[in-house]
Design a protein around this motif. Structure first.
Motif, PDB file in Angstrom:
ATOM      1  N   ALA A 218      -0.124 -92.018   1.393  1.00 52.91           N
ATOM      2  CA  ALA A 218      -0.971 -93.087   1.205  1.00 52.91           C
ATOM      3  C   ALA A 218      -1.970 -93.249   2.133  1.00 52.91           C
ATOM      4  O   ALA A 218      -2.862 -93.938   1.706  1.00 52.91           O
ATOM      5  N   GLN A 219      -1.689 -93.126   3.292  1.00 53.54           N
ATOM      6  CA  GLN A 219      -2.449 -93.652   4.450  1.00 53.54           C
ATOM      7  C   GLN A 219      -3.671 -92.732   4.313  1.00 53.54           C
ATOM      8  O   GLN A 219      -4.621 -92.953   4.146  1.00 53.54           O
ATOM      9  N   GLU A 220      -3.382 -91.433   4.134  1.00 52.74           N
ATOM     10  CA  GLU A 220      -4.651 -90.362   3.972  1.00 52.74           C
ATOM     11  C   GLU A 220      -5.447 -90.724   2.791  1.00 52.74           C
ATOM     12  O   GLU A 220      -6.631 -90.314   2.618  1.00 52.74           O
ATOM     13  N   ALA A 221      -4.861 -91.349   1.576  1.00 51.57           N
ATOM     14  CA  ALA A 221      -5.401 -91.420   0.518  1.00 51.57           C
ATOM     15  C   ALA A 221      -6.246 -92.517   0.412  1.00 51.57           C
ATOM     16  O   ALA A 221      -6.743 -93.131  -0.736  1.00 51.57           O
TER      17      ALA A 221
ATOM     18  N   VAL B  62      -4.775 -95.925   0.443  1.00 51.43           N
ATOM     19  CA  VAL B  62      -4.036 -96.730  -0.501  1.00 51.43           C
ATOM     20  C   VAL B  62      -4.063 -98.201   0.179  1.00 51.43           C
ATOM     21  O   VAL B  62      -3.921 -98.224   1.395  1.00 51.43           O
ATOM     22  N   GLY B  63      -4.392 -99.356  -0.473  1.00 49.77           N
ATOM     23  CA  GLY B  63      -4.678-100.595  -0.109  1.00 49.77           C
ATOM     24  C   GLY B  63      -3.265-101.442   0.216  1.00 49.77           C
ATOM     25  O   GLY B  63      -3.208-102.413   0.752  1.00 49.77           O
ATOM     26  N   GLY B  64      -2.342-101.037  -0.567  1.00 47.45           N
ATOM     27  CA  GLY B  64      -1.195-102.007  -0.533  1.00 47.45           C
ATOM     28  C   GLY B  64      -0.065-101.117  -1.051  1.00 47.45           C
ATOM     29  O   GLY B  64      -0.148-100.248  -1.962  1.00 47.45           O
ATOM     30  N   ILE B  65       1.089-101.678  -0.995  1.00 46.50           N
ATOM     31  CA  ILE B  65       2.444-100.844  -1.315  1.00 46.50           C
ATOM     32  C   ILE B  65       3.335-101.938  -1.726  1.00 46.50           C
ATOM     33  O   ILE B  65       3.694-102.991  -0.995  1.00 46.50           O
ATOM     34  N   VAL B  66       3.794-101.829  -3.180  1.00 46.04           N
ATOM     35  CA  VAL B  66       4.898-102.579  -3.631  1.00 46.04           C
ATOM     36  C   VAL B  66       6.035-101.827  -3.553  1.00 46.04           C
ATOM     37  O   VAL B  66       6.082-100.605  -4.094  1.00 46.04           O
ATOM     38  N   ILE B  67       7.096-101.936  -2.778  1.00 44.80           N
ATOM     39  CA  ILE B  67       8.476-101.081  -2.459  1.00 44.80           C
ATOM     40  C   ILE B  67       9.586-101.811  -2.833  1.00 44.80           C
ATOM     41  O   ILE B  67       9.816-102.863  -2.395  1.00 44.80           O
ATOM     42  N   ASN B  68      10.640-101.147  -3.683  1.00 40.53           N
ATOM     43  CA  ASN B  68      11.891-101.467  -3.877  1.00 40.53           C
ATOM     44  C   ASN B  68      12.646-100.422  -3.137  1.00 40.53           C
ATOM     45  O   ASN B  68      12.656 -99.507  -3.649  1.00 40.53           O
ATOM     46  N   PRO B  69      12.846-100.647  -1.830  1.00 38.88           N
ATOM     47  CA  PRO B  69      13.573 -99.738  -1.158  1.00 38.88           C
ATOM     48  C   PRO B  69      15.053 -99.178  -1.627  1.00 38.88           C
ATOM     49  O   PRO B  69      15.734 -98.534  -0.810  1.00 38.88           O
ATOM     50  N   ALA B  70      15.476-100.311  -2.522  1.00 39.33           N
ATOM     51  CA  ALA B  70      17.009-100.166  -2.902  1.00 39.33           C
ATOM     52  C   ALA B  70      18.068-100.163  -1.769  1.00 39.33           C
ATOM     53  O   ALA B  70      17.825-100.861  -0.795  1.00 39.33           O
ATOM     54  N   ALA B  71      18.947 -99.152  -1.863  1.00 38.72           N
ATOM     55  CA  ALA B  71      19.857 -99.287  -0.727  1.00 38.72           C
ATOM     56  C   ALA B  71      19.308 -99.046   0.800  1.00 38.72           C
ATOM     57  O   ALA B  71      19.817 -99.302   1.547  1.00 38.72           O
TER      58      ALA B  71
ATOM     59  N   LEU C 295       6.403 -97.747   7.310  1.00 42.24           N
ATOM     60  CA  LEU C 295       5.465 -98.512   6.822  1.00 42.24           C
ATOM     61  C   LEU C 295       4.837 -99.278   7.793  1.00 42.24           C
ATOM     62  O   LEU C 295       3.238 -99.605   7.746  1.00 42.24           O
ATOM     63  N   LEU C 296       5.362 -99.406   9.141  1.00 40.85           N
ATOM     64  CA  LEU C 296       4.668 -99.994  10.281  1.00 40.85           C
ATOM     65  C   LEU C 296       3.474 -98.984  10.721  1.00 40.85           C
ATOM     66  O   LEU C 296       2.600 -99.291  11.201  1.00 40.85           O
ATOM     67  N   GLY C 297       4.050 -97.627  10.742  1.00 38.76           N
ATOM     68  CA  GLY C 297       3.068 -96.837  11.109  1.00 38.76           C
ATOM     69  C   GLY C 297       1.880 -96.619  10.524  1.00 38.76           C
ATOM     70  O   GLY C 297       0.885 -96.175  11.144  1.00 38.76           O
ATOM     71  N   VAL C 298       1.851 -96.645   9.181  1.00 42.25           N
ATOM     72  CA  VAL C 298       0.627 -96.381   8.259  1.00 42.25           C
ATOM     73  C   VAL C 298      -0.245 -97.694   8.335  1.00 42.25           C
ATOM     74  O   VAL C 298      -1.185 -97.713   7.787  1.00 42.25           O
ATOM     75  N   GLU C 299       0.485 -98.826   8.710  1.00 40.47           N
ATOM     76  CA  GLU C 299      -0.560-100.280   8.742  1.00 40.47           C
ATOM     77  C   GLU C 299      -0.989-100.617   7.362  1.00 40.47           C
ATOM     78  O   GLU C 299      -2.121-101.067   7.404  1.00 40.47           O
ATOM     79  N   ILE C 300       0.004-100.246   6.415  1.00 39.95           N
ATOM     80  CA  ILE C 300      -0.563-100.601   4.988  1.00 39.95           C
ATOM     81  C   ILE C 300       0.092-101.794   4.497  1.00 39.95           C
ATOM     82  O   ILE C 300       1.426-101.899   4.723  1.00 39.95           O
ATOM     83  N   PRO C 301      -0.590-103.081   4.004  1.00 41.78           N
ATOM     84  CA  PRO C 301       0.282-104.164   3.815  1.00 41.78           C
ATOM     85  C   PRO C 301       1.347-103.959   2.562  1.00 41.78           C
ATOM     86  O   PRO C 301       0.786-103.192   1.527  1.00 41.78           O
TER      87      PRO C 301
ATOM     88  N   ASP D 167       7.361 -89.398   3.354  1.00 44.63           N
ATOM     89  CA  ASP D 167       6.133 -88.519   3.239  1.00 44.63           C
ATOM     90  C   ASP D 167       5.096 -89.081   2.177  1.00 44.63           C
ATOM     91  O   ASP D 167       3.988 -88.994   2.391  1.00 44.63           O
ATOM     92  N   ARG D 168       5.540 -89.720   1.272  1.00 47.13           N
ATOM     93  CA  ARG D 168       4.783 -90.480   0.257  1.00 47.13           C
ATOM     94  C   ARG D 168       3.995 -91.650   0.830  1.00 47.13           C
ATOM     95  O   ARG D 168       2.840 -92.052   0.551  1.00 47.13           O
ATOM     96  N   ILE D 169       4.766 -92.405   1.768  1.00 44.90           N
ATOM     97  CA  ILE D 169       4.137 -93.421   2.564  1.00 44.90           C
ATOM     98  C   ILE D 169       2.957 -92.882   3.474  1.00 44.90           C
ATOM     99  O   ILE D 169       1.754 -93.172   3.696  1.00 44.90           O
ATOM    100  N   HIS D 170       3.236 -91.808   4.251  1.00 42.04           N
ATOM    101  CA  HIS D 170       2.273 -91.039   4.896  1.00 42.04           C
ATOM    102  C   HIS D 170       1.185 -90.636   4.187  1.00 42.04           C
ATOM    103  O   HIS D 170      -0.121 -90.934   4.640  1.00 42.04           O
TER     104      HIS D 170
END
Ligand code: DQA
Length: 150
Positions: free
Chosen positions: A66-69, A71-80, A92-98, A61-64
């Motif tokens: 981010a697209q609305e807002a 956001v130009g890029g995402i640093v993600i530690n997806p952990a497990a 991540l592919l859906g919002v096309e944010i690097p 939901d937060r990634i979606h």
């Protein structure tokens, strides 16, 4: 020009940093990592916002959002979720944010199940093994990437 906005996403169990398996993840807690990234962001001239969740859907939901807002890029530690989540990859592919994938530990020196990432081949880059510094390296690299590509 408005300052680029970068979202920092932390996946499950990273709220326990500082007391969780320090031999792998160091002794810095998440609040200290986020504070370090805020300082670095103002040095780099970007805006950052951090979000941690233990829930896959909340991260999606937060990634979606981010697209609305814008956001130009995402640093993600997806952990497990790195090793399990096609849903996070699709978001991540859906919002096309690097994005840059980050790990505190060098996952390739650890168990074989950690060698597989569902995200890495879609990322701008992957940084692993430098502890909290992995996040700082990722923020610097992603900022340069956005400035170059944007
Ligand atoms: C981690 C590595 C993952 O394999 C693990 O599940 C984590 C943290 C890291 O930062 O080193 O929770 O992403």
């Amino acid at each position: 020009m408005t300052r680029p906005h970068i979202l920092i996403l932390h996946g499950p169990n990273l709220n326990l940093l500082g007391r969780r398996e320090p031999e792998h993840y160091g002794d810095m807690d998440l609040a200290a990592i986020d504070a370090m990234l805020r300082d670095l962001a103002s040095e780099l001239g970007v805006a950052v916002e951090s979000f941690q969740s233990n829930h896959e859907g909340a991260l999606i939901d937060r990634i979606h959002a981010a697209q609305e807002a814008g956001v130009g890029g995402i640093v993600i530690n997806p952990a497990a979720f790195t090793h399990t989540s096609i849903a996070l990859r699709d978001a991540l592919l859906g919002v096309e944010i690097p994005f840059v994938e980050v790990h505190l530990s060098n996952v390739y020196r650890r168990e074989a199940f950690r060698h597989r990432s569902y995200l890495a081949d879609a990322a701008v880059g992957v940084i692993a093994g430098f502890g909290a510094e992995s996040y700082a390296l990722a923020l610097r690299a992603l900022t340069q990437y956005i400035q170059r590509e944007g």
